[in-house]
Write a protein that holds these residues in place. Structure first.
Motif, PDB file in Angstrom:
ATOM      1  N   THR A 200      -0.595   3.841   1.218  1.00  7.36           N
ATOM      2  CA  THR A 200      -0.339   5.139   2.487  1.00  7.36           C
ATOM      3  C   THR A 200      -1.723   5.256   2.642  1.00  7.36           C
ATOM      4  O   THR A 200      -2.694   6.299   2.012  1.00  7.36           O
TER       5      THR A 200
ATOM      6  N   ARG B  45       7.088   4.731   7.555  1.00 13.46           N
ATOM      7  CA  ARG B  45       7.687   6.340   7.191  1.00 13.46           C
ATOM      8  C   ARG B  45       6.317   7.327   6.952  1.00 13.46           C
ATOM      9  O   ARG B  45       5.273   7.030   6.315  1.00 13.46           O
TER      10      ARG B  45
ATOM     11  N   ARG C  39       5.362  11.327   7.040  1.00 16.51           N
ATOM     12  CA  ARG C  39       5.918  11.978   6.206  1.00 16.51           C
ATOM     13  C   ARG C  39       4.466  13.728   6.909  1.00 16.51           C
ATOM     14  O   ARG C  39       3.008  13.615   6.645  1.00 16.51           O
ATOM     15  N   SER C  40       4.848  14.455   7.070  1.00 16.84           N
ATOM     16  CA  SER C  40       3.551  15.905   8.036  1.00 16.84           C
ATOM     17  C   SER C  40       3.867  16.781   7.327  1.00 16.84           C
ATOM     18  O   SER C  40       4.749  17.319   6.880  1.00 16.84           O
ATOM     19  N   HIS C  41       2.682  17.190   7.001  1.00 13.62           N
ATOM     20  CA  HIS C  41       2.502  18.131   5.910  1.00 13.62           C
ATOM     21  C   HIS C  41       1.670  19.435   6.247  1.00 13.62           C
ATOM     22  O   HIS C  41       0.432  18.808   6.544  1.00 13.62           O
TER      23      HIS C  41
ATOM     24  N   MET D 282       2.239  11.106  -0.250  1.00 16.28           N
ATOM     25  CA  MET D 282       3.985  11.441  -0.388  1.00 16.28           C
ATOM     26  C   MET D 282       4.071  10.850  -1.634  1.00 16.28           C
ATOM     27  O   MET D 282       2.714  10.934  -2.415  1.00 16.28           O
TER      28      MET D 282
ATOM     29  N   ASP E 142       9.322   8.844  -1.868  1.00 16.11           N
ATOM     30  CA  ASP E 142       8.981   8.136  -0.072  1.00 16.11           C
ATOM     31  C   ASP E 142       8.798   6.840  -0.482  1.00 16.11           C
ATOM     32  O   ASP E 142       9.778   6.187   0.915  1.00 16.11           O
TER      33      ASP E 142
ATOM     34  N   GLU F  18       1.121  12.941  15.438  1.00 18.86           N
ATOM     35  CA  GLU F  18       2.283  12.289  14.749  1.00 18.86           C
ATOM     36  C   GLU F  18       2.834  11.582  16.051  1.00 18.86           C
ATOM     37  O   GLU F  18       2.820  10.709  16.121  1.00 18.86           O
TER      38      GLU F  18
END
Length: 165
Positions: free
Chosen positions: A2, A34, A36-38, A48, A52, A131
């Motif tokens: 990641t 995959r 993941r927007s944070h 993640m 996830d 993103e």
């Protein structure tokens, strides 16, 4: 693996990305990922979690409709007790761990280097824009199986092709 892509500015945050390269004898090499927007903020998750990663693996399993042999680096999330339990629940999943500190053996590291290089000269001020750009770069790679094969070859590991019965 990641990697985390960060953006600074008024609407800052982090964009963790997990991915894997799927190989199957007789089929084209695939990139599955995959994101993941944070968004930034106190008390918000910035990485993640096991859920996830397992969602990514479940999705790949649905895509390939076959057992998966996964070669994983030693990210803390990959070797946690929670992840070990999630892996144990999936009889179609076999996991092998790479030696510690061996990113040169992980072809996905080449993917991240390729994507980051393509973003190097961009000044992105909004997480949603970043993103979109990352998704675009990863989608392009999905349609370049020879590039993915090159990333695998760059590890100097030779996949063992099982003999036909």
């Amino acid at each position: 693996m990641t990697p985390v892509v960060s953006v600074s500015g008024r609407r800052s945050g982090r964009l963790p990305v997990a991915g894997l390269i799927a190989m199957r004898p007789g089929s084209r090499t695939r990139l599955c990922h995959r994101l993941r927007s944070h968004p930034a903020g106190k008390g918000t998750r910035r990485s993640m979690g096991e859920g996830d990663f397992i969602a990514l693996l479940d999705g790949v399993h649905q895509l390939v409709r076959a057992s998966i042999v996964l070669v994983w680096d030693r990210l803390n999330t990959d070797v946690s007790r929670k992840m070990q339990g999630l892996v144990a629940e999936r009889e179609w999943l076999t996991v092998f761990l790479l030696p510690a500190y061996s990113p040169n053996l992980n072809p996905v590291e080449w993917v991240w280097a390729h994507v980051k290089r393509s973003l190097a000269n961009l000044a992105v001020m909004a997480l949603d824009r970043l993103e979109t750009l990352v998704r675009n770069r990863l989608k392009r790679l999905q349609y370049r199986p020879h590039t993915l094969d090159g990333f695998i070859a760059g590890t100097s590991l030779i996949p063992d092709t099982p003999a036909s019965p």
